[in-house]
Scaffold this motif. Structure first.
Motif, PDB file in Angstrom:
ATOM      1  N   ARG A  34      -8.651  12.441  17.303  1.00  0.00           N
ATOM      2  CA  ARG A  34      -8.702  12.088  15.884  1.00  0.00           C
ATOM      3  C   ARG A  34      -8.629  10.563  15.764  1.00  0.00           C
ATOM      4  O   ARG A  34      -7.646   9.945  16.211  1.00  0.00           O
ATOM      5  N   VAL A  35      -9.629   9.955  15.194  1.00  0.00           N
ATOM      6  CA  VAL A  35      -9.660   8.506  15.004  1.00  0.00           C
ATOM      7  C   VAL A  35      -9.212   8.206  13.581  1.00  0.00           C
ATOM      8  O   VAL A  35      -9.766   8.748  12.624  1.00  0.00           O
ATOM      9  N   ILE A  39      -2.788   1.162  17.288  1.00  0.00           N
ATOM     10  CA  ILE A  39      -2.889  -0.276  17.497  1.00  0.00           C
ATOM     11  C   ILE A  39      -2.937  -0.901  16.109  1.00  0.00           C
ATOM     12  O   ILE A  39      -3.783  -0.514  15.292  1.00  0.00           O
ATOM     13  N   GLY A  40      -2.022  -1.802  15.844  1.00  0.00           N
ATOM     14  CA  GLY A  40      -1.938  -2.298  14.481  1.00  0.00           C
ATOM     15  C   GLY A  40      -1.677  -3.782  14.389  1.00  0.00           C
ATOM     16  O   GLY A  40      -1.230  -4.424  15.348  1.00  0.00           O
ATOM     17  N   ALA A  41      -1.991  -4.313  13.246  1.00  0.00           N
ATOM     18  CA  ALA A  41      -1.717  -5.711  12.930  1.00  0.00           C
ATOM     19  C   ALA A  41      -1.039  -5.763  11.569  1.00  0.00           C
ATOM     20  O   ALA A  41      -1.225  -4.858  10.749  1.00  0.00           O
ATOM     21  N   ASP A  87      -0.173  10.384  20.487  1.00  0.00           N
ATOM     22  CA  ASP A  87      -0.892   9.472  19.587  1.00  0.00           C
ATOM     23  C   ASP A  87      -0.691   8.031  20.053  1.00  0.00           C
ATOM     24  O   ASP A  87       0.383   7.681  20.544  1.00  0.00           O
ATOM     25  N   PHE A 108      -2.568  -3.022   9.022  1.00  0.00           N
ATOM     26  CA  PHE A 108      -3.775  -2.226   9.194  1.00  0.00           C
ATOM     27  C   PHE A 108      -4.006  -2.013  10.681  1.00  0.00           C
ATOM     28  O   PHE A 108      -3.404  -2.700  11.521  1.00  0.00           O
ATOM     29  N   GLY A 109      -4.854  -1.078  10.994  1.00  0.00           N
ATOM     30  CA  GLY A 109      -5.120  -0.818  12.410  1.00  0.00           C
ATOM     31  C   GLY A 109      -5.868   0.474  12.591  1.00  0.00           C
ATOM     32  O   GLY A 109      -6.494   1.000  11.653  1.00  0.00           O
ATOM     33  N   ILE A 110      -5.772   0.977  13.800  1.00  0.00           N
ATOM     34  CA  ILE A 110      -6.472   2.212  14.108  1.00  0.00           C
ATOM     35  C   ILE A 110      -5.563   3.087  14.974  1.00  0.00           C
ATOM     36  O   ILE A 110      -4.914   2.593  15.890  1.00  0.00           O
ATOM     37  N   LEU A 168      -5.243   6.654  17.266  1.00  0.00           N
ATOM     38  CA  LEU A 168      -5.978   7.681  18.014  1.00  0.00           C
ATOM     39  C   LEU A 168      -5.008   8.827  18.229  1.00  0.00           C
ATOM     40  O   LEU A 168      -4.046   8.699  18.993  1.00  0.00           O
TER      41      LEU A 168
END
Lengths: 264, 372
Positions: A194-195, A240-242, A237, A224-226, A228
């Protein structure tokens, strides 16, 4: 600051402002604040507690309503570009409890230290950090997002979160305490892995918990980030975030979170 | 101004870093997770012992044409009808079940049921399981509406092996044994109904919840080696759809609605807990249901190996569903059905077909169902 002040005086409900306008206002406020940066660089409470020290994460993946789930979490975040050579590096671990497949409640404990501090002559010592957090999925939807991204399993989720952070002895005689609220939004897509791109706007309050320093009020933040989700294992899970805190000299944080949920 | 540009550049740059790192991990995981979909042609027909079609909530067929799911199901079932069982997983007649004969809605209710009975090819066996809409849309006429549906199905079947199970408004369980397959049919609306569920003509072998639970416990333990047990009821044990407290306003707020049709309600939880307790120690291979108008394949947990939600039988009623952590496959806003082939000797193959079919075909998902 000017943009936020303007928002206070314009008699338009916040809900009526588009998210992009809000974002632009927050970025603008931060930039003006950056331009005014002078003097030595302390570690602000917002940076010292989990909300600012650790990277943002996507909303939790929903699960069966018949189960409660325990999970473990490891996080690392580095806050850099803080108007000087110093970075802040934080590591933390946590346990999460997902109630009936929905809301998640977490405990975090970790450690933050300065990097590149030798040249500045400041104290290179670190400090512990602790946090409590609740995250709640409020609204989920499918058809519009599914048609936009072209994936029939895609769904979007708007949630809310609240967190409390504590970091003792951030500097001599100063403890940091923060309270934060946020409105995370994420889009989950694809079947096997799941992205999940996500955005986590919020606000954090420095609630003064040491006599040596006065409270510095509220700051907005944007993460924000993504994510997986179900990366090879159903419970694993990676996010990766900023994150940017819209306060001068707080720089930008980048980090990674790895979490594992135990399935019955 | 310069500060503003710097800040925006920093955000864009960090977004790129995040996206690049995400894509790397995704590429690795996608390569590891590749799987081969088994097509209809690849499965030797002479190795199939029994084929089970699962289609639910098909009670709103288009009055002008046969919809794609029913049409395709009929075509596939017609290949070997003698080894085929088609299970309609409830809500066979929208919105209010079969009314009393003479009511204005009667002819259209009959039309809705007839479309499904006609979809069962000659020689195939058809089983209709009751749903909440079949119980007079959960109303006081429910018990009588379900009996009228049973009579009408018998009449439309014209002597073929097509039945409503359980019969006479009873909760079941009723077992159907075909080769290695044991199909246990339940009327789950009986558990949730707020009005009369028995009268002087009821002859139910299990008249109470405790008795039904005890009987389910016995029925999911068939004698013999290598048995494949499927339990069929209208309400799912788990779902990422609307009735699971997802889609739209989610659990924390929907919980206060107290709708018995929803997973979050206490009545529904009592039913699920009873069924799960009956499955303890001898988990069925799958619990199959409709109710949510989606197609979902889920990992069942401790007491059941798989939960299959196949409630997308009507193209006009498809809905949203959210992929749960337990989901193997999930689709929303698509109609379709599931096909289970029980192979001779060993192996049970699940295939999910959804419509409108994309260029890659209607077959959306395949999985060998194995006890965990």
């Amino acid at each position: 600051m000017i943009a936020i002040s303007l928002m206070r005086f314009v008699r338009v409900p916040i809900s009526a402002l588009s998210p992009s306008l809000m974002l632009a206002a927050m970025i603008g406020a931060s930039c003006i604040a950056n331009a005014q940066n002078v003097g030595p660089l302390p570690v602000f409470p917002e940076e010292a507690t989990p909300i600012g020290a650790l990277p943002p994460m996507a909303l939790p993946m929903p699960a069966s309503r018949d189960q409660n789930y325990w999970g473990l979490r490891l996080q690392a975040g580095q806050r850099q570009e803080r108007s000087g050579p110093e970075n802040l590096l934080a590591f933390a671990g946590g346990i999460d409890y997902q109630l009936r497949g929905g809301s998640i409640f977490g405990l975090t404990g970790g450690y933050q230290r300065r990097q590149n501090c030798e040249s500045t002559g400041s104290d290179c010592g670190g400090h512990a950090l602790f946090g409590l957090r609740g995250r709640f999925n409020v609204v989920t939807g499918g058809p519009t997002i599914a048609s936009i991204v072209g994936d029939e399993s895609a769904t979007s989720t708007l949630g809310t979160e609240i967190g409390f952070g504590y970091a003792p002895r951030v500097s001599p005689g100063v403890n940091a305490c923060t309270l934060d609220v946020g409105l995370p939004y994420s889009i989950a897509m694809l079947q096997s892995v799941r992205v999940v791109p996500f955005i986590t706007p919020g606000a954090v309050w420095d609630i003064n918990c040491s006599s040596a320093q006065a409270s510095s009020g509220r700051s907005f933040l944007l993460g924000f980030g993504i994510g997986l989700q179900q990366l090879g294992m159903r419970g694993l899970d990676v996010n990766i975030g900023a994150q940017r805190i819209f306060r001068r000299s707080t720089g930008l944080q980048l980090g990674i979170s790895v979490s594992w949920v135990r399935l019955p | 101004m310069i500060g503003s540009l710097d800040s925006q550049f920093t955000i864009i740059r960090s977004a790129r870093i995040v996206a690049r790192a995400g894509m790397c991990v995704l590429a690795i995981s996608a390569a590891a997770g590749c799987h081969h979909r088994v097509t209809l042609q690849e499965l030797p027909a002479d190795q199939i012992e029994t084929t089970l079609f699962l289609i639910g909530d098909a009670g709103e067929p288009d009055p002008r044409q046969v919809g794609a799911p029913l049409d395709s199901l009929t075509a596939q079932a017609s290949v070997a009808p003698e080894r085929t069982i088609i299970v309609f997983l409830g809500d066979n007649v929208y919105p209010g079940g079969i009314p009393a004969e003479g009511a204005a809605e009667w002819a259209d209710a009959r039309r809705r049921l007839e479309a499904q009975v006609k979809a069962i090819p000659p020689g195939a066996r058809g089983i209709f399981v009751p749903g909440n809409h079949d119980w007079g849309n959960e109303g006081p006429f429910g018990l009588y509406s379900i009996r009228l549906q049973e009579q009408l199905i018998s009449s439309l079947a014209q002597g073929r092996n097509v039945r409503l199970l359980p019969t006479n408004g009873c909760p079941g369980p009723v077992s159907v044994d075909v080769g290695r397959l044991r199909l246990v049919a339940l009327d789950t609306q009986w558990w949730l109904h707020s009005f009369i569920v028995r009268d002087s003509t009821s002859r139910c072998s299990s008249p109470t919840i405790a008795a039904v639970t005890a009987e389910v416990r016995r029925e999911v333990r068939p004698p013999g080696e290598g048995r494949v047990v499927f339990v069929a009821g209208h309400h799912p044990l788990m779902t990422g759809g609307l009735h699971g407290g997802y889609c739209g306003v989610t659990g924390p707020l929907r919980r206060f609605g107290g709708l018995s049709q929803d997973i979050l309600s206490s009545a529904n939880k009592t039913m699920r807990d009873s069924l799960r307790s009956a499955f303890t120690g001898q988990p069925p291979l799958a619990y199959v249901a409709g109710h949510d108008h989606t197609l979902q394949v889920l990992r069942g947990g401790r007491n059941v190996n798989y939960v299959l939600v196949s409630g997308a039988g009507s193209a006009s009623k498809t809905e949203c569903s959210v992929k749960l952590r337990e989901s193997y496959y999930n689709t929303q806003h698509r109609s379709g059905f599931m096909r289970v082939d029980i192979m001779k000797g060993k192996g049970v193959l699940l295939r999910v077909f959804r419509y409108p079919a994309p260029r890659s075909g209607a077959l959306a998902y395949t999985r060998w169902l194995e006890p965990r």
